[in-house]
Each structure stands twice: as structure tokens, then as C-alpha cells.
Write a protein that holds these residues in place. Structure first.
Motif, PDB file in Angstrom:
ATOM      1  N   MET A   1      65.062  96.668 -26.453  1.00 18.31           N
ATOM      2  CA  MET A   1      65.136  95.753 -25.341  1.00 18.31           C
ATOM      3  C   MET A   1      64.036  95.989 -24.354  1.00 18.31           C
ATOM      4  O   MET A   1      63.536  97.096 -24.354  1.00 18.31           O
ATOM      5  N   LEU A   3      61.475  92.381 -23.820  1.00 22.05           N
ATOM      6  CA  LEU A   3      60.034  92.140 -23.994  1.00 22.05           C
ATOM      7  C   LEU A   3      59.456  91.691 -22.657  1.00 22.05           C
ATOM      8  O   LEU A   3      59.903  90.691 -22.096  1.00 22.05           O
ATOM      9  N   LYS A  33      69.582  98.931 -19.838  1.00 18.50           N
ATOM     10  CA  LYS A  33      69.472  98.761 -21.287  1.00 18.50           C
ATOM     11  C   LYS A  33      68.657  99.917 -21.849  1.00 18.50           C
ATOM     12  O   LYS A  33      67.803 100.484 -21.155  1.00 18.50           O
ATOM     13  N   ILE A  65      67.776  89.981 -24.505  1.00 15.23           N
ATOM     14  CA  ILE A  65      69.075  89.587 -25.055  1.00 15.23           C
ATOM     15  C   ILE A  65      70.115  90.051 -24.037  1.00 15.23           C
ATOM     16  O   ILE A  65      70.401  91.251 -23.920  1.00 15.23           O
TER      17      ILE A  65
HETATM   18  O1  LIG Z   1      66.652  92.333 -25.417  1.00 13.46           O
HETATM   19  C1  LIG Z   1      66.026  92.922 -26.297  1.00 13.46           C
HETATM   20  O2  LIG Z   1      66.418  93.982 -26.785  1.00 13.46           O
HETATM   21  C2  LIG Z   1      64.759  92.370 -26.795  1.00 13.46           C
HETATM   22  C3  LIG Z   1      64.438  91.043 -26.918  1.00 13.46           C
HETATM   23  C4  LIG Z   1      63.149  91.003 -27.446  1.00 13.46           C
HETATM   24  C5  LIG Z   1      62.303  89.961 -27.825  1.00 13.46           C
HETATM   25  C6  LIG Z   1      61.068  90.287 -28.372  1.00 13.46           C
HETATM   26  O3  LIG Z   1      60.203  89.318 -28.754  1.00 13.46           O
HETATM   27  C7  LIG Z   1      60.656  91.631 -28.515  1.00 13.46           C
HETATM   28  O4  LIG Z   1      59.423  91.854 -29.012  1.00 13.46           O
HETATM   29  C8  LIG Z   1      61.486  92.654 -28.132  1.00 13.46           C
HETATM   30  C9  LIG Z   1      62.738  92.340 -27.622  1.00 13.46           C
HETATM   31  N1  LIG Z   1      63.736  93.134 -27.208  1.00 13.46           N
END
Ligand SMILES: O=C(O)c1cc2cc(O)c(O)cc2[nH]1
Length: 117
Positions: A1, A3, A33, A65
Motif C-alpha cells: 500500500m 501508490l 497501512k 485500496i
Molecule cells: O493500497 C494499496 O495497497 C496499493 C494500491 C496500489 C496501486 C498501485 O498501482 C501500486 O503500484 C501499488 C498500490 N498499493
């Protein structure tokens, strides 16, 4: 988590590895997180203007997320802009786009986060 994508006209040399790693630690702590899936992507030295000047600026996207929301985003804005101020970027020259993602919308390890949890 999560980005964090940073676009800035500030010189690449100012975004040291130490600075970026600390940024990730501070941000993930604020977001409560784990740092495991945290990605920080810096595009520095960009040709960018804001309000008709080339003074230091940054435009960011924070994708996560969960853990985003009306009140939470105000806290993250404060945390992020405090870090950017260390590089001489005024909070009045920063915009952050918050992007809430579903686990099924993030691909990882040949599947999606939805399947890998
Ligand atoms: O919330 C997370 O863990 C998360 C979302 C997300 C989206 C992304 O494109 C990434 O490279 C990493 C990532 N972590």
C-alpha cells in the motif's frame, strides 16, 4: 500500500533515497497501512508551470485500496505537503488527486490484490 506518484519541476537530486524512504514511512504511518505494498514514484525535473510561473510545484496522485475519505484526505494532504515543504515547495503550489481503488482493480503477482490477500 499505497501508490504515491509525484510530478514536480524540482531537481531530481533533491529527491534523495533517504527523503523518499522517509516520505513512505511518514505517509504509511498516517494512513495506518503497512509499508509492504507502498510505491513512491517520483517524476522530477519536469517542465511544469503553475499560475503562470515556474516556481517549485508538485502535482500528486495518491492511490490506495481503502483508507481514503473526506476527513482522512485532509490529514494526508497535511502530511504530504509538510514533506514537500522540506524541498522548498509551497503548499499553495501543490495539488493532490486522491484515487480510491478496489482490490480487484490492482493487478499483482499474476492475479489481483483481491486474490492475493
Ligand atoms: O493500497 C494499496 O495497497 C496499493 C494500491 C496500489 C496501486 C498501485 O498501482 C501500486 O503500484 C501499488 C498500490 N498499493
Amino acid at each position: 500500500m499505497p501508490l504515491l506518484q509525484i510530478n514536480s519541476n524540482v531537481a531530481k537530486e533533491k529527491f534523495t533515497k533517504e527523503y523518499i524512504l522517509n516520505f513512505g514511512n511518514v505517509l504509511t504511518k498516517a494512513m495506518n497501512k503497512p509499508i509492504d505494498f507502498c510505491v513512491i514514484h517520483v517524476l522530477a525535473d519536469q517542465l511544469m508551470s503553475f499560475g503562470g510561473t515556474f516556481e517549485p510545484l508538485a502535482i500528486l496522485t495518491l492511490s490506495s485500496i481503502g483508507h481514503l475519505g473526506v476527513e482522512e484526505n485532509k490529514t494526508y494532504s497535511n502530511v504530504i505537503m509538510t514533506e514537500l515543504e522540506k524541498l522548498g515547495i509551497s503548499p499553495t503550489r501543490v495539488f493532490i488527486n486522491f484515487n480510491e481503488l478496489q482490490p480487484s482493480e490492482v493487478g499483482f503477482n499474476k492475479t489481483t490484490i483481491a486474490d492475493s490477500k
